[in-house]
Design a protein around this motif. Structure first.
Motif, mmCIF file in Angstrom:
data_model
loop_
_atom_site.group_PDB
_atom_site.id
_atom_site.type_symbol
_atom_site.label_atom_id
_atom_site.label_comp_id
_atom_site.label_asym_id
_atom_site.label_seq_id
_atom_site.Cartn_x
_atom_site.Cartn_y
_atom_site.Cartn_z
ATOM 1 N N ARG A 295 2.161 -8.523 -1.165
ATOM 2 C CA ARG A 295 1.636 -7.867 0.042
ATOM 3 C C ARG A 295 2.021 -8.669 1.297
ATOM 4 O O ARG A 295 2.490 -8.106 2.288
ATOM 5 C CB ARG A 295 0.109 -7.730 -0.057
ATOM 6 C CG ARG A 295 -0.497 -6.830 1.010
ATOM 7 C CD ARG A 295 -2.009 -7.034 1.102
ATOM 8 N NE ARG A 295 -2.680 -6.962 -0.168
ATOM 9 C CZ ARG A 295 -3.153 -5.843 -0.710
ATOM 10 N NH1 ARG A 295 -3.003 -4.705 -0.076
ATOM 11 N NH2 ARG A 295 -3.774 -5.884 -1.875
ATOM 12 N N GLU A 305 1.980 -2.685 6.386
ATOM 13 C CA GLU A 305 1.064 -3.031 5.311
ATOM 14 C C GLU A 305 1.371 -2.232 4.045
ATOM 15 O O GLU A 305 1.933 -1.127 4.101
ATOM 16 C CB GLU A 305 -0.379 -2.742 5.732
ATOM 17 C CG GLU A 305 -0.893 -3.606 6.865
ATOM 18 C CD GLU A 305 -1.053 -5.062 6.458
ATOM 19 O OE1 GLU A 305 -1.275 -5.331 5.249
ATOM 20 O OE2 GLU A 305 -0.938 -5.933 7.339
ATOM 21 N N GLU A 308 -3.193 -0.409 -1.372
ATOM 22 C CA GLU A 308 -3.252 -0.347 -2.835
ATOM 23 C C GLU A 308 -4.331 0.620 -3.299
ATOM 24 O O GLU A 308 -5.342 0.806 -2.615
ATOM 25 C CB GLU A 308 -3.547 -1.748 -3.372
ATOM 26 C CG GLU A 308 -3.598 -1.860 -4.876
ATOM 27 C CD GLU A 308 -3.895 -3.284 -5.336
ATOM 28 O OE1 GLU A 308 -3.770 -3.552 -6.541
ATOM 29 O OE2 GLU A 308 -4.257 -4.128 -4.480
#
Length: 506
Positions: A295, A305, A308
């Motif tokens: 990430r 970004e 998830e």
């Protein structure tokens, strides 16, 4: 809001009810009449893209529905899909549902023995077959994939409307016993996916969502195709055989605004410098736990970004982070709006901050109807008003959830959940084998593979490899084989897979 007694229960009220009558395919394609010329699907090749407008997409789906009904199939019949990584896959899936049939998408990697077991469980009325895809010999009628192309030009069928909670499609998931489970989903499952749009994607009609997976993976089918179409957006899918190294160039060339992939794909992309991606708003990850290192590396490289999501075959995703509710470091995110989630032990929700099994309300509209032909297995997962996932988590005071691993021994192979018992059953009768245990192991930071540990008088790695290749889909095959003097057991004499993982060294 959190509950007054500070238990690990998240409930902000139910989602809007699914309208009735309803058809999943009709809902997914509902924007076609208003935007017939907009590109619904672009198949991205290295030099050109094959484009499908919404009008062409809807026409093909409804034409296939007509063709299937003309073959004598009737609503409720199950249709096994043995198709490759082409647009035939989503067209056939939606064509079946439009006609009231029940498609069963399956991985093209499955072997003949695996498809034989699936056919026994399903008793399908028809198999849609690409000759290049393995399928066991059977008396079930076969329809070649090429016939779908002719059907696509037929007059359009009307969408078969009915109760939202009637069966719409079936997907297969490995059970903890090693027996493949046929997971039956209702038409309302696609209505429930709007909670994912709000709580994960931030998906808009103006978006161009690129999914890195193949057409015939359920993650691609849902996140990469059905959800963008239901939102009136454009789906971008790499052409079959595309080198993952080409993905960044395709993202830039085709103005992708969202990018979805399993963590392994992000890892491959970050192995080399990425070009600027000025149109990319953010990325989406699911299938297995996303390492924080990935990430952070993606953020540093792209300035965007990765959000998830956590879910499973029985309920797609229901815990996620999003632009509106980003996850704090090391956490999955929050339950999506409209979900009712708890972290439970045997007595119900545990106190906040305590580990418990991740559970979702058994009234959730996205939850499966049942495991086909397995009422006991269904009942074992649904009790006390909850569906029990078998995974452990911890809920924080703001509702964010940390993932703590599996409560059972299920493995995760590149985003696919695989039962160790299923792999062991495929290998157990190799001559000379005296003991066998399969688990997943970490071969380097954030990378896990399936490994088979065995006992025998001689090295059987070659024989075990051959058997795995003949009996199992590629993603289920062990990547490592280790011969041991003995397999570890716990105080009760049962095999300890946890000890195997601890013993493992590369």
């Amino acid at each position: 809001m959190m509950t007054p007694d500070a238990s690990s229960l998240f409930d902000q009220g139910p989602p809007p009810p699914c309208p009735a009558p309803f058809n999943l395919a009709g809902f997914v394609l509902r924007h076609a009449s208003a935007q017939p010329d907009k590109i619904a699907l672009a198949l991205l090749g290295p030099s050109r893209a094959e484009r499908w407008s919404y009008a062409r997409l809807e026409g093909a789906v409804r034409g296939i529905a007509t063709g299937l009904l003309q073959r004598g199939l009737t609503p409720g019949d199950r249709v096994l899909m043995r198709l490759g990584n082409t647009p035939d896959f989503p067209l056939a899936f939606l064509g079946c549902i439009a006609a009231g049939l029940i498609p069963v998408p399956t991985s093209a990697q499955l072997s003949d023995p695996e498809t034989a077991r699936i056919i026994d469980i399903l008793s399908p009325a028809l198999i849609l077959r690409d000759p290049a895809v393995a399928c066991a010999e059977t008396d079930v009628p076969l329809l070649p994939a090429a016939a779908l192309h002719e059907m696509a030009a037929l007059p359009p069928a009307e969408f078969a409307l009915g109760a939202p909670d009637r069966p719409a499609y079936v997907v297969f998931s490995s059970g903890t016993s090693g027996v493949p489970r046929a997971v039956v989903h209702a038409h309302r499952a696609v209505w429930a996916r709007q909670m994912m749009v709000a709580g994960w994607y931030d998906l808009r009609a103006s978006d161009r969502l690129c999914h890195a997976g193949a057409f015939n993976w359920t993650f691609t089918l849902g996140t990469g195709l059905l959800d963008p179409w239901a939102a009136g957006a454009t789906a971008l899918i790499p052409a079959p055989g595309t080198d993952p190294a080409m993905l960044p160039l395709l993202l830039k060339r085709h103005d992708a605004t969202l990018f979805a992939a399993a963590p392994g794909i992000f890892r491959k992309l970050l192995s080399r410098p990425l070009p600027p991606l000025p149109r990319l708003r953010h990325a989406l990850s699911a299938g297995e736990k996303l390492p924080e290192t990935l990430r952070g590396a993606w953020r540093a490289e792209t300035g965007t970004e990765i959000y998830e999501a956590y879910g499973m075959s029985e309920c797609s995703t229901f815990i996620s982070s999003s632009p509106a509710t980003p996850a704090r470091r090391g956490l999955l995110g929050r339950p999506q709006p409209g979900r009712r989630i708890a972290l439970c032990d045997g007595d119900g929700p545990v106190p906040l901050g305590e580990p418990g099994e991740i559970c979702i309300a058994d009234s959730d509209p996205g939850l499966m109807l049942e495991y086909l032909g397995a009422p006991e297995a269904t009942a074992a997962r649904r009790h006390g008003g909850w569906f029990h996932t078998g995974d452990l988590g911890r809920m924080e005071t703001d509702g964010q959830i940390a993932y703590l691993g599996r409560a059972d021994d299920m493995m995760n192979a590149g985003g696919f959940r695989v039962s160790p018992q299923e792999v062991e059953q495929a290998l157990h009768d190799v001559p000379g084998l005296t003991g066998l245990a399969v688990t997943d192991v970490e071969i380097k930071a954030d990378t896990r593979v399936i490994a088979a540990f065995y006992t025998a008088e001689t090295d059987l790695t070659e024989a075990l490899t051959r058997r795995a290749e003949a009996q199992l889909a590629r993603y289920k095959q062990p990547r490592l084989f280790r011969r041991l003097d003995r397999l570890p057991t716990g105080p009760n004499g049962k095999l300890s897979r946890r000890a195997l993982r601890q013993w493992f060294t590369t």
